[in-house]
Scaffold this motif. Sequence first.
Motif, PDB file in Angstrom:
ATOM      1  N   ASP A 200     -30.960   9.911  34.297  1.00 23.80           N
ATOM      2  CA  ASP A 200     -30.131   8.564  34.461  1.00 23.80           C
ATOM      3  C   ASP A 200     -30.663   7.801  33.161  1.00 23.80           C
ATOM      4  N   ILE A 201     -31.924   7.929  32.449  1.00 23.39           N
ATOM      5  CA  ILE A 201     -32.186   7.264  31.299  1.00 23.39           C
ATOM      6  C   ILE A 201     -31.351   7.508  30.239  1.00 23.39           C
ATOM      7  N   SER A 202     -31.049   8.855  30.227  1.00 24.35           N
ATOM      8  CA  SER A 202     -30.347   9.313  29.174  1.00 24.35           C
ATOM      9  C   SER A 202     -28.876   8.798  29.081  1.00 24.35           C
ATOM     10  N   ASN A 203     -28.294   8.848  30.250  1.00 23.99           N
ATOM     11  CA  ASN A 203     -26.975   8.145  30.531  1.00 23.99           C
ATOM     12  C   ASN A 203     -26.984   6.823  29.939  1.00 23.99           C
TER      13      ASN A 203
ATOM     14  N   PHE B 213     -21.156   7.525  33.969  1.00 23.11           N
ATOM     15  CA  PHE B 213     -21.393   6.137  34.191  1.00 23.11           C
ATOM     16  C   PHE B 213     -22.060   5.847  35.819  1.00 23.11           C
ATOM     17  N   ALA B 214     -22.486   6.852  36.301  1.00 22.78           N
ATOM     18  CA  ALA B 214     -22.943   6.616  37.848  1.00 22.78           C
ATOM     19  C   ALA B 214     -24.371   6.192  37.460  1.00 22.78           C
ATOM     20  N   SER B 215     -25.165   6.665  36.334  1.00 19.89           N
ATOM     21  CA  SER B 215     -26.270   6.170  36.445  1.00 19.89           C
ATOM     22  C   SER B 215     -26.360   4.641  35.867  1.00 19.89           C
ATOM     23  N   VAL B 216     -25.471   4.276  35.276  1.00 19.74           N
ATOM     24  CA  VAL B 216     -25.302   2.581  34.826  1.00 19.74           C
ATOM     25  C   VAL B 216     -25.181   1.836  36.407  1.00 19.74           C
TER      26      VAL B 216
END
Length: 409
Positions: free
Chosen positions: A75-78, A200-203
């Motif tokens: 998630d952090i990478s995204n 974009f799911a992580s955002v």
Amino acid sequence: MREISIKRAAMINAAASYSCVLLQLVFNGILARMLSPDDYGIVTVVSVFTTFFTVMANMGIGPAVIQNKELTDEDISNIFSFNFYAAIVTMLVFAVFSIPLSKFYGNHIYVSIGCLLSVSLFFHTMNIVPHSLLLKQKRFMLIGVRMIVVAVTSNGAAVILAALGYKYYALVWQAIVSAVVAFLWNYGSVRIKLRIKFSFASVKKIFSFSVFQMAYSIINYFSKNIDNLVIGKYISDSALGYYDKAYKVTLYPQNNLTNVITPTLHPILSAHQKDKSYIYKQYMNVVKVLSLLGMFISIYCHFASAEVIGILFGSQWGASVPCISFLSFSIWAQVVAASAPSIFQSAGNPKNLFISSLFNIAVILAAVTAGVMSGDIVRISLYITIAFNINFFVTYYMLVKRTLCMSFS
């Protein structure tokens, strides 16, 4: 990871912050004697807009990354990769924006300054996620060392360029060097993967928190900078230079008292976001210290305003003295209130932070309008002081009563 107390974190941050304060005072004193009020006024106008673009590019991502304990490395990478594209767009848009800005203020120099500062905007935006990760990991010692390194390198570069006769460009390069060094230091410390394609799911995982945080940041930006924008347009660059110097002196206590503790509050208290009574109890200990120190500094700066300006900047800045005399009475309110956003965030309620900011900017707008109509920066200073004191009580009603559900009295 070993738990760290607010007191210990604040002590680490204080050592670094006060080292930077001493360095900043020395460098500012040197630069104020090498550069004119017009030089400062010109850069201040553009800096107001770079701050706005930084706020827009942030999108509330920084506090959201700290608050959300469920984010994975993926998630952090995204999110970091998403921020990379946001940084590119921000840089390009600001470079183009400098053209109409120069026409609005009737000074073509803003084009070249704007294009240069767009570089600092890129690195500021890229630094959002790495810096937030360091805070989330409670690596306050590393952050403190970085603060000192950035202060020395950026201010040293500005002094050298000013000595070489680069005038306001010395201040521009100070901002660029600061942004570049801070990013390289933080990125080298966390090593986040940057991807061309990202999910974009992580955002979306942080969107519900970040959207209100971004809205608050935008409102807060205008409430803090509307006076500079209006003075630069409707009075003069030199008047803005005098007013901005006075205003920044009154921000020293906020930046170097509140900002010693505030960066540590959210990373530590967010771990107790479901226990409002715990957050309230810990925070009241902080408020007691800040309020006592803030009131003392307010009184001192009022009666020693001429000496403060003379020692820090020299006799050429004498027109700033009446402004400080009034603005000093807002120091206590600013010192205490500046810590409030971290508590709204720790309690997981940026919505109430945003609501309070709406009322605050309405009061600030009324004060600035009345001051500009008088055409006097001293009157503006008086009205701004009244506005800050009113906003203090509004902010704490929303925080203590509406967010933490405790007694406002």
